[in-house]
Write a protein that holds these residues in place. Structure first.
Motif, PDB file in Angstrom:
ATOM      1  N   MET A 283       0.845  -1.197   0.000  1.00 58.40           N
ATOM      2  CA  MET A 283       0.000   0.000   0.000  1.00 58.40           C
ATOM      3  C   MET A 283       0.886   1.256   0.000  1.00 58.40           C
ATOM      4  SD  MET A 283      -2.914   1.211   2.745  1.00 58.40           S
ATOM      5  CE  MET A 283      -3.892  -0.249   2.399  1.00 58.40           C
ATOM      6  N   THR A 284       0.557   2.214  -0.839  1.00 61.41           N
ATOM      7  CA  THR A 284       1.343   3.443  -0.938  1.00 61.41           C
ATOM      8  C   THR A 284       0.969   4.392   0.192  1.00 61.41           C
ATOM      9  OG1 THR A 284       1.419   3.223  -3.331  1.00 61.41           O
ATOM     10  CG2 THR A 284       1.924   5.385  -2.410  1.00 61.41           C
ATOM     11  N   ALA A 285       1.976   4.941   0.876  1.00 62.78           N
ATOM     12  CA  ALA A 285       1.725   5.886   1.959  1.00 62.78           C
ATOM     13  C   ALA A 285       1.164   7.179   1.395  1.00 62.78           C
ATOM     14  CB  ALA A 285       3.016   6.155   2.718  1.00 62.78           C
ATOM     15  N   HIS A 286       0.252   7.799   2.137  1.00 64.02           N
ATOM     16  CA  HIS A 286      -0.289   9.063   1.668  1.00 64.02           C
ATOM     17  C   HIS A 286       0.752  10.168   1.869  1.00 64.02           C
ATOM     18  CE1 HIS A 286      -1.143  10.159   5.850  1.00 64.02           C
ATOM     19  NE2 HIS A 286      -1.818   9.037   5.993  1.00 64.02           N
ATOM     20  N   PRO A 287       0.590  11.301   1.194  1.00 61.93           N
ATOM     21  CA  PRO A 287       1.647  12.336   1.197  1.00 61.93           C
ATOM     22  C   PRO A 287       2.056  12.809   2.581  1.00 61.93           C
ATOM     23  CG  PRO A 287       0.053  12.779  -0.532  1.00 61.93           C
ATOM     24  CD  PRO A 287      -0.502  11.636   0.263  1.00 61.93           C
ATOM     25  N   LEU A 288       1.103  12.934   3.504  1.00 62.20           N
ATOM     26  CA  LEU A 288       1.453  13.400   4.842  1.00 62.20           C
ATOM     27  C   LEU A 288       2.389  12.413   5.540  1.00 62.20           C
ATOM     28  CD1 LEU A 288       1.163  15.364   7.202  1.00 62.20           C
ATOM     29  CD2 LEU A 288      -0.902  14.120   7.882  1.00 62.20           C
ATOM     30  N   LEU A 289       2.100  11.128   5.440  1.00 58.36           N
ATOM     31  CA  LEU A 289       2.971  10.126   6.053  1.00 58.36           C
ATOM     32  C   LEU A 289       4.379  10.183   5.467  1.00 58.36           C
ATOM     33  CD1 LEU A 289       0.949   6.804   6.556  1.00 58.36           C
ATOM     34  CD2 LEU A 289       2.230   8.093   8.280  1.00 58.36           C
ATOM     35  N   THR A 290       4.442  10.306   4.158  1.00 55.58           N
ATOM     36  CA  THR A 290       5.749  10.356   3.489  1.00 55.58           C
ATOM     37  C   THR A 290       6.554  11.562   3.954  1.00 55.58           C
ATOM     38  OG1 THR A 290       4.835   9.244   1.549  1.00 55.58           O
ATOM     39  CG2 THR A 290       6.883  10.459   1.244  1.00 55.58           C
ATOM     40  N   GLU A 291       5.890  12.711   4.033  1.00 51.91           N
ATOM     41  CA  GLU A 291       6.578  13.933   4.445  1.00 51.91           C
ATOM     42  C   GLU A 291       6.978  13.877   5.919  1.00 51.91           C
ATOM     43  OE1 GLU A 291       8.183  17.788   3.735  1.00 51.91           O
ATOM     44  OE2 GLU A 291       7.515  16.171   2.409  1.00 51.91           O
ATOM     45  N   LEU A 292       6.114  13.315   6.758  1.00 54.28           N
ATOM     46  CA  LEU A 292       6.453  13.184   8.173  1.00 54.28           C
ATOM     47  C   LEU A 292       7.683  12.300   8.354  1.00 54.28           C
ATOM     48  CD1 LEU A 292       3.117  12.762  10.178  1.00 54.28           C
ATOM     49  CD2 LEU A 292       4.707  14.682  10.263  1.00 54.28           C
ATOM     50  N   ALA A 293       7.739  11.199   7.608  1.00 50.75           N
ATOM     51  CA  ALA A 293       8.892  10.311   7.702  1.00 50.75           C
ATOM     52  C   ALA A 293      10.172  11.038   7.307  1.00 50.75           C
ATOM     53  CB  ALA A 293       8.676   9.086   6.819  1.00 50.75           C
ATOM     54  N   PHE A 294      10.084  11.854   6.249  1.00 45.41           N
ATOM     55  CA  PHE A 294      11.249  12.619   5.808  1.00 45.41           C
ATOM     56  C   PHE A 294      11.675  13.628   6.872  1.00 45.41           C
ATOM     57  CE2 PHE A 294      12.933  16.482   3.821  1.00 45.41           C
ATOM     58  CZ  PHE A 294      14.033  15.970   3.145  1.00 45.41           C
ATOM     59  N   ARG A 295      10.704  14.326   7.458  1.00 45.31           N
ATOM     60  CA  ARG A 295      11.034  15.329   8.475  1.00 45.31           C
ATOM     61  C   ARG A 295      11.588  14.677   9.747  1.00 45.31           C
ATOM     62  NH1 ARG A 295       9.003  20.557   7.537  1.00 45.31           N
ATOM     63  NH2 ARG A 295       8.608  20.736   5.278  1.00 45.31           N
ATOM     64  N   ALA A 296      11.019  13.543  10.141  1.00 48.34           N
ATOM     65  CA  ALA A 296      11.518  12.849  11.325  1.00 48.34           C
ATOM     66  C   ALA A 296      12.958  12.400  11.115  1.00 48.34           C
ATOM     67  CB  ALA A 296      10.627  11.653  11.645  1.00 48.34           C
ATOM     68  N   ARG A 297      13.268  11.918   9.921  1.00 47.82           N
ATOM     69  CA  ARG A 297      14.630  11.493   9.609  1.00 47.82           C
ATOM     70  C   ARG A 297      15.583  12.685   9.678  1.00 47.82           C
ATOM     71  NH1 ARG A 297      18.087  11.822   5.600  1.00 47.82           N
ATOM     72  NH2 ARG A 297      19.564  10.130   5.172  1.00 47.82           N
ATOM     73  N   ALA A 298      15.171  13.809   9.114  1.00 44.08           N
ATOM     74  CA  ALA A 298      16.011  14.997   9.133  1.00 44.08           C
ATOM     75  C   ALA A 298      16.271  15.477  10.566  1.00 44.08           C
ATOM     76  CB  ALA A 298      15.357  16.107   8.310  1.00 44.08           C
ATOM     77  N   GLN A 299      15.258  15.328  11.441  1.00 42.85           N
ATOM     78  CA  GLN A 299      15.436  15.720  12.837  1.00 42.85           C
ATOM     79  C   GLN A 299      16.337  14.747  13.585  1.00 42.85           C
ATOM     80  OE1 GLN A 299      14.229  19.172  13.263  1.00 42.85           O
ATOM     81  NE2 GLN A 299      13.873  18.215  15.242  1.00 42.85           N
ATOM     82  N   ALA A 300      16.236  13.463  13.227  1.00 42.97           N
ATOM     83  CA  ALA A 300      16.973  12.441  13.968  1.00 42.97           C
ATOM     84  C   ALA A 300      18.454  12.424  13.654  1.00 42.97           C
ATOM     85  CB  ALA A 300      16.365  11.065  13.681  1.00 42.97           C
ATOM     86  N   HIS A 301      18.838  12.849  12.448  1.00 38.93           N
ATOM     87  CA  HIS A 301      20.232  12.744  12.018  1.00 38.93           C
ATOM     88  C   HIS A 301      20.771  14.095  11.581  1.00 38.93           C
ATOM     89  CE1 HIS A 301      19.799   8.428  12.190  1.00 38.93           C
ATOM     90  NE2 HIS A 301      18.767   8.489  11.381  1.00 38.93           N
ATOM     91  N   GLU A 302      21.870  14.504  12.166  1.00 41.99           N
ATOM     92  CA  GLU A 302      22.503  15.752  11.750  1.00 41.99           C
ATOM     93  C   GLU A 302      23.052  15.625  10.334  1.00 41.99           C
ATOM     94  OE1 GLU A 302      25.464  16.926  14.460  1.00 41.99           O
ATOM     95  OE2 GLU A 302      24.132  17.107  16.185  1.00 41.99           O
ATOM     96  N   SER A 303      23.521  14.458   9.990  1.00 37.92           N
ATOM     97  CA  SER A 303      24.090  14.245   8.664  1.00 37.92           C
ATOM     98  C   SER A 303      23.002  13.898   7.666  1.00 37.92           C
ATOM     99  CB  SER A 303      25.124  13.110   8.704  1.00 37.92           C
ATOM    100  OG  SER A 303      25.511  12.742   7.396  1.00 37.92           O
ATOM    101  N   ALA A 304      23.189  14.312   6.447  1.00 33.90           N
ATOM    102  CA  ALA A 304      22.240  13.981   5.385  1.00 33.90           C
ATOM    103  C   ALA A 304      22.532  12.625   4.767  1.00 33.90           C
ATOM    104  CB  ALA A 304      22.272  15.055   4.291  1.00 33.90           C
ATOM    105  N   ALA A 305      23.556  11.948   5.279  1.00 32.70           N
ATOM    106  CA  ALA A 305      23.916  10.642   4.718  1.00 32.70           C
ATOM    107  C   ALA A 305      22.800   9.638   4.937  1.00 32.70           C
ATOM    108  CB  ALA A 305      25.208  10.146   5.370  1.00 32.70           C
ATOM    109  N   ALA A 306      22.771   8.638   4.073  1.00 34.34           N
ATOM    110  CA  ALA A 306      21.743   7.608   4.186  1.00 34.34           C
ATOM    111  C   ALA A 306      21.894   6.859   5.501  1.00 34.34           C
ATOM    112  CB  ALA A 306      21.836   6.647   3.008  1.00 34.34           C
ATOM    113  N   CYS A 307      20.763   6.402   6.035  1.00 33.53           N
ATOM    114  CA  CYS A 307      20.780   5.613   7.255  1.00 33.53           C
ATOM    115  C   CYS A 307      19.922   4.370   7.038  1.00 33.53           C
ATOM    116  CB  CYS A 307      20.257   6.420   8.438  1.00 33.53           C
ATOM    117  SG  CYS A 307      18.472   6.675   8.389  1.00 33.53           S
ATOM    118  N   SER A 308      20.047   3.431   7.946  1.00 32.94           N
ATOM    119  CA  SER A 308      19.284   2.190   7.828  1.00 32.94           C
ATOM    120  C   SER A 308      18.221   2.077   8.908  1.00 32.94           C
ATOM    121  CB  SER A 308      20.238   0.988   7.928  1.00 32.94           C
ATOM    122  OG  SER A 308      20.950   1.025   9.158  1.00 32.94           O
TER     123      SER A 308
END
Length: 311
Positions: free
Chosen positions: A1-26
């Protein structure tokens, strides 16, 4: 199932908050909740929350400030200030380990009661709006009315009409000067730092000044309905009293203070149960039926016997 836009954006923002580096994480993102009133995504040790669409920023702001000022009771938010995504206010929080729903014997009743007592003893900031407990109950009943004429609807609405106007959000709460959580249940506690830090209360969306007994009303209602064992209710009430909580007398019968809020939370629970069962085209389960039966019996039980209104 494809995530709706809000979920996708929240995931992106949470990742940006969690990591100072823009490098990929697992780490990956986990959806903790996705409801009309709250969408919550976790990435590593950071949580992004999209609040209900009708959240007033002028009301949310002092609630967030209160959480910052009471870090021994409430989980404080992370910077930055709330932002908007897809029309929703979004805030960021540290991750806390929730109560384990598969281990009811480990339910932190004493911790919940002690935190509530501390909250209720704290002078309420002058900028805080009213606690939203009665408003949430009224919203649940409004949704119930919209489902039509199902057999379980009538007793719930009858119990609702018997409540005083303030409990139906139709009049100001009496003596509303106490700092209240507004929606206390075990899902509103987390350990921070995870996994075994001290317990903290979360979700300040309903925080405000009001009647402190409302914060005790959900466990009180479940006890009255026979859904919470007496020993667990006793643990909760005793811990609240031991911590100096002002919602009930220090000793003696607590039900004169708890009666109206407990009945209101029973109606709210029953309204949500019936609405959900109709939407899913199924019969009420055992717990849901118990709440509806409690509503049916409320009108015939005097307030002094509120502890047995469902038995």
């Amino acid at each position: 199932m494809t995530a709706h836009p809000l979920l996708t954006e929240l995931a992106f923002r949470a990742r940006a908050q969690a990591h100072e580096s823009a490098a990929a994480c697992s780490c990956g993102a986990a959806t903790l909740a996705d409801r009309p009133d709250a969408t919550v995504v976790r990435h590593a040790d950071t949580v992004a929350k999209a609040h209900a669409p009708d959240t007033d920023p002028a009301d949310l702001a002092p609630r967030l400030v209160t959480a910052v000022r009471l870090p021994e009771v409430l989980l404080p938010p992370l910077p930055p200030a709330p932002t908007r995504l897809h029309g929703r206010l979004v805030t960021f929080w540290p991750y806390g380990a929730p109560v384990d729903p598969d281990d009811p014997d480990a339910a932190p009743w004493e911790a919940a009661a002690t935190l509530l007592a501390r909250l209720h003893r704290t002078p309420a900031p002058t900028a805080l709006p009213p606690m939203r407990g009665p408003v949430k109950a009224a919203h649940a009943v409004a949704r119930l009315r919209a489902v039509g004429s199902y057999p379980a609807v009538a007793p719930v609405l009858s119990a609702w009409r018997a409540l005083p106007a303030w409990a139906r959000a139709e009049a100001p709460m009496p003596d509303a000067v106490t700092l209240c959580h507004g929606d206390l249940h075990l899902g509103q506690l987390v350990r921070h730092p995870a996994p075994d830090g001290p317990w903290r209360l979360i979700d300040v969306d309903d925080l405000g000044v009001g009647v402190p007994a409302w914060d005790l009303a959900r466990p009180a209602a479940w006890y009255a309905c026979g859904l919470l064992p007496p020993e667990e209710w006793t643990r909760f009430l005793a811990a609240y009293r031991a911590a100096g909580g002002p919602a009930v007398p220090e000793a003696g019968d607590p039900w004169p203070a708890l009666d109206v809020p407990a009945r209101a939370l029973t109606v709210q629970g029953a309204a949500r149960a019936v609405t959900k069962s109709v939407a899913e085209d199924r019969s009420l389960d055992e717990v849901e039926q118990c709440l509806v039966d409690a509503c049916a019996r409320m009108g015939s039980v005097p307030p002094q016997f509120a502890a047995s209104f469902a038995k």
